[in-house]
Scaffold this active site. Sequence first.
Site, PDB file in Angstrom:
ATOM      1  CG  MET A  26      -1.448  -1.118   1.391  1.00  0.00           C
ATOM      2  SD  MET A  26      -3.695  -0.779   2.094  1.00  0.00           S
ATOM      3  CE  MET A  26      -2.672  -0.550   3.581  1.00  0.00           C
ATOM      4  N   GLY A  27       1.986   1.405  -0.586  1.00  0.00           N
ATOM      5  CA  GLY A  27       2.761   2.175  -0.969  1.00  0.00           C
ATOM      6  C   GLY A  27       3.281   2.570   1.025  1.00  0.00           C
ATOM      7  CG  LEU A  29       7.013   1.276  -0.428  1.00  0.00           C
ATOM      8  CD1 LEU A  29       7.532   1.008  -1.852  1.00  0.00           C
ATOM      9  CD2 LEU A  29       6.080   0.264  -0.386  1.00  0.00           C
ATOM     10  N   GLY A  32      11.123  -2.998   5.572  1.00  0.00           N
ATOM     11  CA  GLY A  32      10.667  -4.220   5.613  1.00  0.00           C
ATOM     12  C   GLY A  32       9.827  -4.040   4.030  1.00  0.00           C
ATOM     13  CG  HIS A  33       6.462  -1.804   2.200  1.00  0.00           C
ATOM     14  ND1 HIS A  33       6.976  -0.817   3.103  1.00  0.00           N
ATOM     15  CD2 HIS A  33       5.753  -2.290   2.306  1.00  0.00           C
ATOM     16  CE1 HIS A  33       5.665  -0.534   3.688  1.00  0.00           C
ATOM     17  NE2 HIS A  33       4.998  -1.750   3.339  1.00  0.00           N
ATOM     18  CE  LYS A 146       3.984  -4.688  11.584  1.00  0.00           C
ATOM     19  NZ  LYS A 146       3.090  -4.831  10.574  1.00  0.00           N
ATOM     20  CG  MET A 181      11.212  -1.249  10.749  1.00  0.00           C
ATOM     21  SD  MET A 181      12.112  -1.258   8.554  1.00  0.00           S
ATOM     22  CE  MET A 181      13.730  -1.105  10.006  1.00  0.00           C
ATOM     23  CB  SER A 183       2.811   1.943   6.167  1.00  0.00           C
ATOM     24  OG  SER A 183       2.939   1.142   4.746  1.00  0.00           O
TER      25      SER A 183
HETATM   26  P1  AMP Z   1       1.667  -2.631   3.857  1.00  0.00           P
HETATM   27  O1  AMP Z   1       2.087  -1.568   2.690  1.00  0.00           O
HETATM   28  O2  AMP Z   1       0.906  -2.351   4.578  1.00  0.00           O
HETATM   29  O3  AMP Z   1       0.279  -3.596   3.339  1.00  0.00           O
HETATM   30  O4  AMP Z   1       2.665  -4.273   3.845  1.00  0.00           O
HETATM   31  C1  AMP Z   1       2.997  -4.793   2.125  1.00  0.00           C
HETATM   32  C2  AMP Z   1       3.851  -5.684   2.723  1.00  0.00           C
HETATM   33  O5  AMP Z   1       5.100  -5.742   3.524  1.00  0.00           O
HETATM   34  C3  AMP Z   1       2.700  -7.298   3.099  1.00  0.00           C
HETATM   35  O6  AMP Z   1       3.176  -8.365   2.658  1.00  0.00           O
HETATM   36  C4  AMP Z   1       3.076  -6.554   4.773  1.00  0.00           C
HETATM   37  O7  AMP Z   1       3.045  -8.393   5.566  1.00  0.00           O
HETATM   38  C5  AMP Z   1       4.441  -5.947   5.144  1.00  0.00           C
HETATM   39  N1  AMP Z   1       5.155  -5.930   5.999  1.00  0.00           N
HETATM   40  C6  AMP Z   1       5.133  -4.488   6.588  1.00  0.00           C
HETATM   41  N2  AMP Z   1       6.083  -4.191   7.885  1.00  0.00           N
HETATM   42  C7  AMP Z   1       7.244  -4.887   7.199  1.00  0.00           C
HETATM   43  C8  AMP Z   1       7.774  -6.003   8.605  1.00  0.00           C
HETATM   44  N3  AMP Z   1       8.173  -4.762   9.032  1.00  0.00           N
HETATM   45  N4  AMP Z   1       9.291  -6.361   7.891  1.00  0.00           N
HETATM   46  C9  AMP Z   1       8.473  -7.374   7.067  1.00  0.00           C
HETATM   47  N5  AMP Z   1       7.561  -7.137   5.581  1.00  0.00           N
HETATM   48  C10 AMP Z   1       6.651  -5.835   6.126  1.00  0.00           C
END
Ligand code: AMP
Length: 280
Positions: A26-27, A29, A32-33, A146, A181, A183
Site C-alpha cells: 500500500m506504499g 514504503l 521492511g517492504h 508481520k 517497521m 507504515s
Molecule cells: P502494506 O504496505 O502494509 O500492505 O505491506 C505490504 C507488505 O509488506 C505485506 O506483505 C506486509 O506484511 C509487508 N510488511 C509490512 N511491514 C513489514 C516489516 N516490518 N517487515 C517485513 N515485511 C513487512
Amino acid sequence: MLVARTIAEVRKQLSHGPGVAFVPTMGALHRGHVSLMERAGQMRPRVVVSIFVNPTQFGPNEDFSKYPRPLEKDLELCRAAGVDLVFLPEVAEIFPSRELPVLVDIPDLTGTLEASHRPGHFGGVCRVVAKLLHIVKPAVACFGEKDYQQLAVIRAMVQGLNMDVAIEPCPTLREADGLAMSSRNVYLTPDQRLQAVGLYKAILQAEKMIQEGETRPGSIEREMANIVAGHGFELDYAVVRDAQSLRPVEAVRPSDRPVVCLLAARLGAVRLIDNRVFAS
Ligand code: AMP
C-alpha cells in the site's frame, strides 16, 4: 523501471519474458517492504511491486483517507531496490463502479482476531490480492510475516482456489529497539514512539516464559497483556494460538506443534500489530 497505471499496460509489459516475483504493497514504503523486494529479486528475474491503498480493506472509521502516500519517495525506493515494474493504479482501475463486488471468504480464518476488530478487513484484502495476482500472474508473491493472519488467509485462498502462485513468507524487519517497521509508525508522537516498544517487550516475555517451560496459554497471555497495558496501550488482543489454524491451544508445546503469539493494541488513534512464531 517502468511505471504502469492501467491493467492493460501491466499485461502488455509482462506478456513475454522471464518469470515474475510480485510484492503487493500500500506504499509508504520502508525497509521492511524493501526486504520483500530483495527476496523477490532472489527468487525470479523480474520484480513487480504494486502500490495501491486498497479502500475495501479499511473500515469506515479507519485511516484510508489519511493513509500516507509519499509517492515520489516510494518510487525512488523501488528504483534503488532494482524493481522492474511498479503498478500504480487508481481506485477506479481496480474497482470500477460498474463491477459487482466479488467476495472470497475463508470463514475459519477470517472471523477471528483482526477480523473481530476490523470487520470486513480480510474480505477487502482477499478481493484486492486475488485481483492483483490475476493481473500480474507472478510465479511467486512475497508477503510479510508481520501481518501473520493476512499471510495465513492469503495462503488459504491460494490453496483453496488452486491459484498458480507460490506464496513466499518474509521475516519481519524491526527498528533497533524491536518495534516492527510499519507504515503507520509515522503517526506516532515522540512519546508514543517510546511506548510502542511495549509490543516487542511482550513478545520477549512470552519467549522467556516458553523457554522456561510455561505451557499454560492463559499465563502467557496475561503477562503479555500486562506489559502492553503497562506501556500505555489499549489492548485489542494478546493471545497464543496454533501457528497454522490460529485456533486456541490447550497447551503451549512448540516442540510438538508450532504456536504463534499475536498482539494488537492502540496508542491513541494508532493501532499496531506484532507477532512471533515459536517452533522447535
Ligand atoms: P502494506 O504496505 O502494509 O500492505 O505491506 C505490504 C507488505 O509488506 C505485506 O506483505 C506486509 O506484511 C509487508 N510488511 C509490512 N511491514 C513489514 C516489516 N516490518 N517487515 C517485513 N515485511 C513487512
